[in-house]
Design a protein around this motif. Sequence first.
Motif, PDB file in Angstrom:
ATOM      1  N   ALA A   5     -31.249  29.361 119.681  1.00  0.00           N
ATOM      2  CA  ALA A   5     -29.616  30.869 119.591  1.00  0.00           C
ATOM      3  C   ALA A   5     -28.673  31.379 119.176  1.00  0.00           C
ATOM      4  CB  ALA A   5     -29.350  31.381 121.541  1.00  0.00           C
ATOM      5  N   ALA A   6     -27.945  29.580 118.988  1.00  0.00           N
ATOM      6  CA  ALA A   6     -26.944  29.556 117.906  1.00  0.00           C
ATOM      7  C   ALA A   6     -27.259  29.347 116.123  1.00  0.00           C
ATOM      8  CB  ALA A   6     -26.183  28.127 117.696  1.00  0.00           C
ATOM      9  N   CYS A   7     -28.874  28.830 116.183  1.00  0.00           N
ATOM     10  CA  CYS A   7     -29.012  28.961 114.587  1.00  0.00           C
ATOM     11  C   CYS A   7     -29.845  30.302 114.526  1.00  0.00           C
ATOM     12  CB  CYS A   7     -30.353  27.767 114.330  1.00  0.00           C
ATOM     13  SG  CYS A   7     -30.472  26.573 114.667  1.00  0.00           S
ATOM     14  N   TYR A   8     -30.025  30.996 115.691  1.00  0.00           N
ATOM     15  CA  TYR A   8     -30.194  32.517 114.529  1.00  0.00           C
ATOM     16  C   TYR A   8     -29.381  33.392 114.693  1.00  0.00           C
ATOM     17  CZ  TYR A   8     -35.077  32.657 115.795  1.00  0.00           C
ATOM     18  OH  TYR A   8     -36.404  32.256 115.581  1.00  0.00           O
ATOM     19  N   PHE A   9     -27.415  32.385 115.442  1.00  0.00           N
ATOM     20  CA  PHE A   9     -26.674  33.475 115.012  1.00  0.00           C
ATOM     21  C   PHE A   9     -25.293  33.121 114.203  1.00  0.00           C
ATOM     22  CE2 PHE A   9     -21.805  34.122 116.011  1.00  0.00           C
ATOM     23  CZ  PHE A   9     -21.790  35.064 116.224  1.00  0.00           C
ATOM     24  N   LYS A  10     -26.109  32.271 113.400  1.00  0.00           N
ATOM     25  CA  LYS A  10     -25.307  31.050 112.301  1.00  0.00           C
ATOM     26  C   LYS A  10     -26.039  32.272 110.906  1.00  0.00           C
ATOM     27  CE  LYS A  10     -22.636  28.577 114.061  1.00  0.00           C
ATOM     28  NZ  LYS A  10     -20.985  28.704 114.385  1.00  0.00           N
ATOM     29  N   ILE A  11     -27.616  32.277 110.771  1.00  0.00           N
ATOM     30  CA  ILE A  11     -27.952  32.397 110.325  1.00  0.00           C
ATOM     31  C   ILE A  11     -28.418  34.473 109.979  1.00  0.00           C
ATOM     32  CG2 ILE A  11     -29.489  30.701 109.105  1.00  0.00           C
ATOM     33  CD1 ILE A  11     -32.247  32.387 110.875  1.00  0.00           C
ATOM     34  N   ASN A  12     -27.427  34.996 111.360  1.00  0.00           N
ATOM     35  CA  ASN A  12     -27.467  36.173 111.094  1.00  0.00           C
ATOM     36  C   ASN A  12     -28.492  37.797 111.773  1.00  0.00           C
ATOM     37  OD1 ASN A  12     -24.471  36.080 110.253  1.00  0.00           O
ATOM     38  ND2 ASN A  12     -25.343  36.558 108.333  1.00  0.00           N
ATOM     39  N   ASP A  13     -29.458  36.179 112.186  1.00  0.00           N
ATOM     40  CA  ASP A  13     -30.221  37.512 112.713  1.00  0.00           C
ATOM     41  C   ASP A  13     -29.876  37.436 114.250  1.00  0.00           C
ATOM     42  OD1 ASP A  13     -33.128  38.111 113.642  1.00  0.00           O
ATOM     43  OD2 ASP A  13     -33.711  36.375 113.222  1.00  0.00           O
ATOM     44  N   TYR A  14     -29.005  38.697 114.531  1.00  0.00           N
ATOM     45  CA  TYR A  14     -28.717  38.616 116.028  1.00  0.00           C
ATOM     46  C   TYR A  14     -29.838  39.434 116.849  1.00  0.00           C
ATOM     47  CZ  TYR A  14     -24.410  38.529 112.887  1.00  0.00           C
ATOM     48  OH  TYR A  14     -23.769  37.894 112.390  1.00  0.00           O
ATOM     49  N   LYS A  15     -30.568  40.224 116.498  1.00  0.00           N
ATOM     50  CA  LYS A  15     -31.955  40.247 117.470  1.00  0.00           C
ATOM     51  C   LYS A  15     -33.317  39.270 117.731  1.00  0.00           C
ATOM     52  CE  LYS A  15     -32.206  44.536 117.255  1.00  0.00           C
ATOM     53  NZ  LYS A  15     -31.844  45.526 117.733  1.00  0.00           N
ATOM     54  N   ASN A  16     -32.687  37.982 116.942  1.00  0.00           N
ATOM     55  CA  ASN A  16     -33.343  37.102 117.565  1.00  0.00           C
ATOM     56  C   ASN A  16     -32.720  36.169 118.724  1.00  0.00           C
ATOM     57  OD1 ASN A  16     -36.412  36.647 117.157  1.00  0.00           O
ATOM     58  ND2 ASN A  16     -35.697  36.801 114.769  1.00  0.00           N
ATOM     59  N   ALA A  17     -31.247  36.293 118.311  1.00  0.00           N
ATOM     60  CA  ALA A  17     -30.019  34.836 118.615  1.00  0.00           C
ATOM     61  C   ALA A  17     -29.621  36.206 119.889  1.00  0.00           C
ATOM     62  CB  ALA A  17     -28.818  35.498 118.029  1.00  0.00           C
ATOM     63  N   GLU A  18     -30.368  37.351 120.326  1.00  0.00           N
ATOM     64  CA  GLU A  18     -29.461  38.048 121.563  1.00  0.00           C
ATOM     65  C   GLU A  18     -30.793  37.824 122.642  1.00  0.00           C
ATOM     66  OE1 GLU A  18     -29.765  42.658 123.712  1.00  0.00           O
ATOM     67  OE2 GLU A  18     -29.086  42.479 121.619  1.00  0.00           O
ATOM     68  N   LEU A  19     -32.371  37.637 122.074  1.00  0.00           N
ATOM     69  CA  LEU A  19     -33.134  36.848 122.790  1.00  0.00           C
ATOM     70  C   LEU A  19     -32.963  36.003 123.248  1.00  0.00           C
ATOM     71  CD1 LEU A  19     -36.215  37.557 123.376  1.00  0.00           C
ATOM     72  CD2 LEU A  19     -36.826  35.892 121.559  1.00  0.00           C
TER      73      LEU A  19
END
Length: 146
Positions: free
Chosen positions: A66-80
């Motif tokens: 989740a943190a990886c997705y957040f750090k690369i600004n992929d917020y949809k996957n980070a939310e999931l």
Amino acid sequence: MKMKYIFITFTVLLGFFGIATGQEQLSHQERADKLFYEYQYANAIPIYLKLVNAKRPELVDLEHLAACYFKINDYKNAELWYAKVLEQPESAPENYLRYAEVLKANSNYTEAKQAFKTYGEKVGDTNSTLIDIAGCDSAMLWSKEP
């Protein structure tokens, strides 16, 4: 002559030790964590995806993904993935804060407000999240009346 045999034996033994240690490879877990701590989030994601597709994924792997997705600004996957992190009973309260930030980035302000409130309740400091909740209220107002 005896010295020559000792030298050859010593060289062969060193060669075997070099080959044996040179073939050791990192596990998926070690590779993913290494990439994560080297800030190579995009490269760590595919490995973490393999790790979390187990029957019982480790909480730390879910958090890192989740943190990886957040750090690369992929917020949809980070939310999931933060939603899956919060399904784990041993999830830390800080994950509610990160989830709220992701929801806010995805313009899910009502859900973000609730996540901020939950975080404040879990850490026992609801005052710290009042600004974030007010930010969600302002964003909802501005999105209705640009």
